[in-house]
Motif scaffolding. Structure first.
Motif, PDB file in Angstrom:
ATOM      1  N   ALA A 197     -60.154 -35.095  -2.714  1.00 43.43           N
ATOM      2  CA  ALA A 197     -61.303 -35.153  -3.630  1.00 43.43           C
ATOM      3  C   ALA A 197     -62.226 -33.962  -3.340  1.00 43.43           C
ATOM      4  CB  ALA A 197     -62.063 -36.461  -3.439  1.00 43.43           C
ATOM      5  N   TYR A 198     -63.063 -33.640  -4.295  1.00 45.40           N
ATOM      6  CA  TYR A 198     -64.000 -32.519  -4.148  1.00 45.40           C
ATOM      7  C   TYR A 198     -65.011 -32.852  -3.049  1.00 45.40           C
ATOM      8  CZ  TYR A 198     -67.279 -28.845  -5.586  1.00 45.40           C
ATOM      9  OH  TYR A 198     -68.096 -27.746  -5.616  1.00 45.40           O
ATOM     10  N   CYS A 199     -65.255 -31.901  -2.154  1.00 44.06           N
ATOM     11  CA  CYS A 199     -66.080 -32.180  -0.968  1.00 44.06           C
ATOM     12  C   CYS A 199     -67.464 -32.725  -1.327  1.00 44.06           C
ATOM     13  CB  CYS A 199     -66.194 -30.954  -0.057  1.00 44.06           C
ATOM     14  SG  CYS A 199     -66.184 -29.373  -0.891  1.00 44.06           S
ATOM     15  N   ILE A 200     -68.057 -32.196  -2.387  1.00 45.85           N
ATOM     16  CA  ILE A 200     -69.394 -32.660  -2.765  1.00 45.85           C
ATOM     17  C   ILE A 200     -69.383 -34.138  -3.162  1.00 45.85           C
ATOM     18  CG2 ILE A 200     -71.263 -32.340  -4.442  1.00 45.85           C
ATOM     19  CD1 ILE A 200     -71.185 -30.094  -2.405  1.00 45.85           C
ATOM     20  N   ASP A 201     -68.296 -34.575  -3.824  1.00 49.82           N
ATOM     21  CA  ASP A 201     -68.196 -35.994  -4.187  1.00 49.82           C
ATOM     22  C   ASP A 201     -68.065 -36.867  -2.945  1.00 49.82           C
ATOM     23  OD1 ASP A 201     -68.353 -35.331  -6.856  1.00 49.82           O
ATOM     24  OD2 ASP A 201     -66.179 -35.176  -7.105  1.00 49.82           O
ATOM     25  N   ILE A 202     -67.355 -36.367  -1.949  1.00 52.24           N
ATOM     26  CA  ILE A 202     -67.228 -37.112  -0.693  1.00 52.24           C
ATOM     27  C   ILE A 202     -68.604 -37.218  -0.020  1.00 52.24           C
ATOM     28  CG2 ILE A 202     -66.091 -37.183   1.571  1.00 52.24           C
ATOM     29  CD1 ILE A 202     -63.833 -35.456   0.328  1.00 52.24           C
ATOM     30  N   LEU A 203     -69.354 -36.112  -0.041  1.00 50.73           N
ATOM     31  CA  LEU A 203     -70.696 -36.121   0.561  1.00 50.73           C
ATOM     32  C   LEU A 203     -71.596 -37.154  -0.112  1.00 50.73           C
ATOM     33  CD1 LEU A 203     -71.381 -32.300   1.120  1.00 50.73           C
ATOM     34  CD2 LEU A 203     -70.907 -34.043   2.836  1.00 50.73           C
ATOM     35  N   THR A 204     -71.476 -37.276  -1.431  1.00 49.26           N
ATOM     36  CA  THR A 204     -72.271 -38.274  -2.159  1.00 49.26           C
ATOM     37  C   THR A 204     -71.948 -39.679  -1.662  1.00 49.26           C
ATOM     38  OG1 THR A 204     -72.298 -36.846  -4.099  1.00 49.26           O
ATOM     39  CG2 THR A 204     -72.842 -39.164  -4.459  1.00 49.26           C
ATOM     40  N   GLN A 205     -70.662 -39.946  -1.444  1.00 49.41           N
ATOM     41  CA  GLN A 205     -70.271 -41.269  -0.946  1.00 49.41           C
ATOM     42  C   GLN A 205     -70.750 -41.493   0.486  1.00 49.41           C
ATOM     43  OE1 GLN A 205     -69.085 -43.702  -2.817  1.00 49.41           O
ATOM     44  NE2 GLN A 205     -69.436 -42.170  -4.396  1.00 49.41           N
ATOM     45  N   ILE A 206     -70.734 -40.438   1.284  1.00 52.38           N
ATOM     46  CA  ILE A 206     -71.210 -40.584   2.666  1.00 52.38           C
ATOM     47  C   ILE A 206     -72.708 -40.905   2.674  1.00 52.38           C
ATOM     48  CG2 ILE A 206     -71.620 -39.358   4.862  1.00 52.38           C
ATOM     49  CD1 ILE A 206     -68.953 -37.998   4.542  1.00 52.38           C
ATOM     50  N   SER A 207     -73.475 -40.249   1.790  1.00 54.13           N
ATOM     51  CA  SER A 207     -74.905 -40.576   1.704  1.00 54.13           C
ATOM     52  C   SER A 207     -75.100 -42.031   1.291  1.00 54.13           C
ATOM     53  CB  SER A 207     -75.611 -39.659   0.691  1.00 54.13           C
ATOM     54  OG  SER A 207     -75.701 -38.347   1.195  1.00 54.13           O
ATOM     55  N   ALA A 208     -74.242 -42.517   0.388  1.00 52.46           N
ATOM     56  CA  ALA A 208     -74.369 -43.907  -0.087  1.00 52.46           C
ATOM     57  C   ALA A 208     -74.101 -44.893   1.050  1.00 52.46           C
ATOM     58  CB  ALA A 208     -73.405 -44.155  -1.249  1.00 52.46           C
ATOM     59  N   ILE A 209     -73.039 -44.660   1.806  1.00 51.23           N
ATOM     60  CA  ILE A 209     -72.703 -45.596   2.884  1.00 51.23           C
ATOM     61  C   ILE A 209     -73.753 -45.518   4.001  1.00 51.23           C
ATOM     62  CG2 ILE A 209     -71.166 -44.022   4.140  1.00 51.23           C
ATOM     63  CD1 ILE A 209     -69.330 -46.283   4.765  1.00 51.23           C
TER      64      ILE A 209
ATOM     65  N   LEU B  74     -75.894 -48.649   5.386  1.00 55.13           N
ATOM     66  CA  LEU B  74     -75.967 -48.995   6.814  1.00 55.13           C
ATOM     67  C   LEU B  74     -77.416 -49.049   7.296  1.00 55.13           C
ATOM     68  CD1 LEU B  74     -72.995 -46.883   8.169  1.00 55.13           C
ATOM     69  CD2 LEU B  74     -73.288 -49.337   8.559  1.00 55.13           C
ATOM     70  N   GLU B  75     -78.229 -48.099   6.842  1.00 56.46           N
ATOM     71  CA  GLU B  75     -79.639 -48.094   7.240  1.00 56.46           C
ATOM     72  C   GLU B  75     -80.357 -49.336   6.727  1.00 56.46           C
ATOM     73  OE1 GLU B  75     -80.628 -43.331   7.606  1.00 56.46           O
ATOM     74  OE2 GLU B  75     -81.247 -44.448   5.841  1.00 56.46           O
ATOM     75  N   ASN B  76     -80.004 -49.760   5.514  1.00 59.29           N
ATOM     76  CA  ASN B  76     -80.636 -50.968   4.987  1.00 59.29           C
ATOM     77  C   ASN B  76     -80.282 -52.187   5.834  1.00 59.29           C
ATOM     78  OD1 ASN B  76     -82.049 -49.807   2.918  1.00 59.29           O
ATOM     79  ND2 ASN B  76     -80.349 -49.971   1.455  1.00 59.29           N
ATOM     80  N   VAL B  77     -79.017 -52.282   6.250  1.00 60.18           N
ATOM     81  CA  VAL B  77     -78.619 -53.387   7.124  1.00 60.18           C
ATOM     82  C   VAL B  77     -79.407 -53.302   8.435  1.00 60.18           C
ATOM     83  CG1 VAL B  77     -76.738 -54.316   8.536  1.00 60.18           C
ATOM     84  CG2 VAL B  77     -76.311 -53.695   6.154  1.00 60.18           C
ATOM     85  N   ALA B  78     -79.495 -52.089   8.991  1.00 58.63           N
ATOM     86  CA  ALA B  78     -80.201 -51.904  10.261  1.00 58.63           C
ATOM     87  C   ALA B  78     -81.669 -52.306  10.131  1.00 58.63           C
ATOM     88  CB  ALA B  78     -80.093 -50.448  10.720  1.00 58.63           C
ATOM     89  N   LEU B  79     -82.317 -51.884   9.035  1.00 58.70           N
ATOM     90  CA  LEU B  79     -83.732 -52.207   8.851  1.00 58.70           C
ATOM     91  C   LEU B  79     -83.928 -53.712   8.695  1.00 58.70           C
ATOM     92  CD1 LEU B  79     -84.642 -49.226   6.495  1.00 58.70           C
ATOM     93  CD2 LEU B  79     -85.443 -49.556   8.833  1.00 58.70           C
ATOM     94  N   GLY B  80     -82.983 -54.371   8.034  1.00 56.28           N
ATOM     95  CA  GLY B  80     -83.053 -55.823   7.888  1.00 56.28           C
ATOM     96  C   GLY B  80     -82.917 -56.526   9.231  1.00 56.28           C
ATOM     97  N   LEU B  81     -81.930 -56.099  10.023  1.00 58.19           N
ATOM     98  CA  LEU B  81     -81.714 -56.714  11.341  1.00 58.19           C
ATOM     99  C   LEU B  81     -82.922 -56.505  12.248  1.00 58.19           C
ATOM    100  CD1 LEU B  81     -78.010 -55.665  12.039  1.00 58.19           C
ATOM    101  CD2 LEU B  81     -78.842 -57.996  11.639  1.00 58.19           C
TER     102      LEU B  81
ATOM    103  N   ASP C 105     -92.266 -52.012   7.096  1.00 57.18           N
ATOM    104  CA  ASP C 105     -92.425 -51.092   5.964  1.00 57.18           C
ATOM    105  C   ASP C 105     -92.604 -49.657   6.462  1.00 57.18           C
ATOM    106  OD1 ASP C 105     -92.240 -53.284   4.349  1.00 57.18           O
ATOM    107  OD2 ASP C 105     -94.382 -53.441   3.933  1.00 57.18           O
ATOM    108  N   ALA C 106     -93.373 -49.500   7.531  1.00 59.11           N
ATOM    109  CA  ALA C 106     -93.606 -48.160   8.088  1.00 59.11           C
ATOM    110  C   ALA C 106     -92.306 -47.591   8.672  1.00 59.11           C
ATOM    111  CB  ALA C 106     -94.697 -48.218   9.158  1.00 59.11           C
ATOM    112  N   ILE C 107     -91.528 -48.450   9.340  1.00 61.99           N
ATOM    113  CA  ILE C 107     -90.243 -48.010   9.906  1.00 61.99           C
ATOM    114  C   ILE C 107     -89.334 -47.540   8.768  1.00 61.99           C
ATOM    115  CG2 ILE C 107     -88.145 -48.780  11.096  1.00 61.99           C
ATOM    116  CD1 ILE C 107     -90.027 -50.885  12.528  1.00 61.99           C
ATOM    117  N   ASN C 108     -89.307 -48.324   7.703  1.00 58.48           N
ATOM    118  CA  ASN C 108     -88.523 -47.978   6.520  1.00 58.48           C
ATOM    119  C   ASN C 108     -88.877 -46.585   6.017  1.00 58.48           C
ATOM    120  OD1 ASN C 108     -87.235 -48.095   3.980  1.00 58.48           O
ATOM    121  ND2 ASN C 108     -87.338 -50.326   4.060  1.00 58.48           N
TER     122      ASN C 108
END
Lengths: 105, 105, 105, 105
Positions: free
Chosen positions: A44-56, A60-67, B97-100
């Protein structure tokens, strides 16, 4: 959060519900990781892969912030409510160290 | 942190010392910002400017992580110790919220 | 970017305009840093200080991303157009190192 | 990078080697994601889960930074060498947008 003073059974139920949601999100993240592997294997085109990496990474950050929020609202507060200040401070220190790693990663 | 149970006077002293350290760090950060302005005005090489921006960003993050740690160990714990769970939860929410914002910025 | 093939004079003009914009943004960032210093000296609420730190960090990142884009579109492309592949690779390597520091800071 | 002027065959070989390394890293990341899922399902301590999330986020960022570097050194340079400035600028713009998403994610 309103279940903190409830009976053990209700706390457990609330906890299980949270847990199922986390497990579903992590299952999706696992699928996203598999998808990125497939993209690379299919050239796949590298830029498209980068977009998916930003999404994942965001997922992951959202899960971390929730925990982290759960940790502060449960582990830390429970220790503080039991009057165990040393334990509460220790748990806050763990949280601060984890925040530090998150902000830098 | 070991001053939490001390008398008001000692807490104040500890606080002032912390504050002086923060003010010194922020004064340095202000100087770094002025330095980056000067680099641009003198046509410095863009990569060198980027290095300075990373340095000031790290310095700001360190201040933020320190303030956050103080917030958790003082504001949140104080509310929890006074048995005011609602206030403690509200202060944790502000912290989350600030951590976010920090993790995303 | 459309000035790349223009005469030296026009390139210079374009550059000066960019530079003025960067200088104005950096002047604002310097003011923000001074504002955070004042907040701490006036005992502002820690969460409000954190909000300002996130704002200044975002502003610095925007400047960094702009400079990086300029570096790639000017320094790297100029080297490549002059057929100096080694110089172009060296400039890309500098950019990659700077991106690495930005992503981690 | 030293293969840029080599024959097509050698470029292909170099590319395949890179690809294998990326695929191996992404396979490991997939395993890490599965590991985090297992930790949550087994009620692991939240701070330990956060540590694993920081590790996987760093691994993903490293893959992203590597792909970005490849993009700049291959796609962008190739377009520039072919004298196709418009294409080179377009590819740099894609890279800048991806960097922007990475820095903010």
């Amino acid at each position: 959060m309103d279940t903190l003073n409830d009976t053990a059974t209700q706390v457990a139920h609330g906890y299980i519900n949270e847990k199922d949601r986390y497990l579903a999100r992590l299952k999706r993240i696992e699928g996203q990781a598999r998808g990125i592997h497939r993209m690379v294997s299919e050239d796949a085109y590298c830029i498209d892969i980068l977009t998916q990496i930003s999404a994942i990474t965001s997922a992951l950050e959202n899960v971390a912030l929730g925990l982290l929020d759960d940790h502060l609202k449960h582990c830390v507060l429970d220790a503080a409510k039991q009057g165990d200040e040393e334990a509460a401070i220790a748990k806050i220190q763990e949280a601060s160290d984890a925040i530090n790693r998150l902000v830098r990663s």
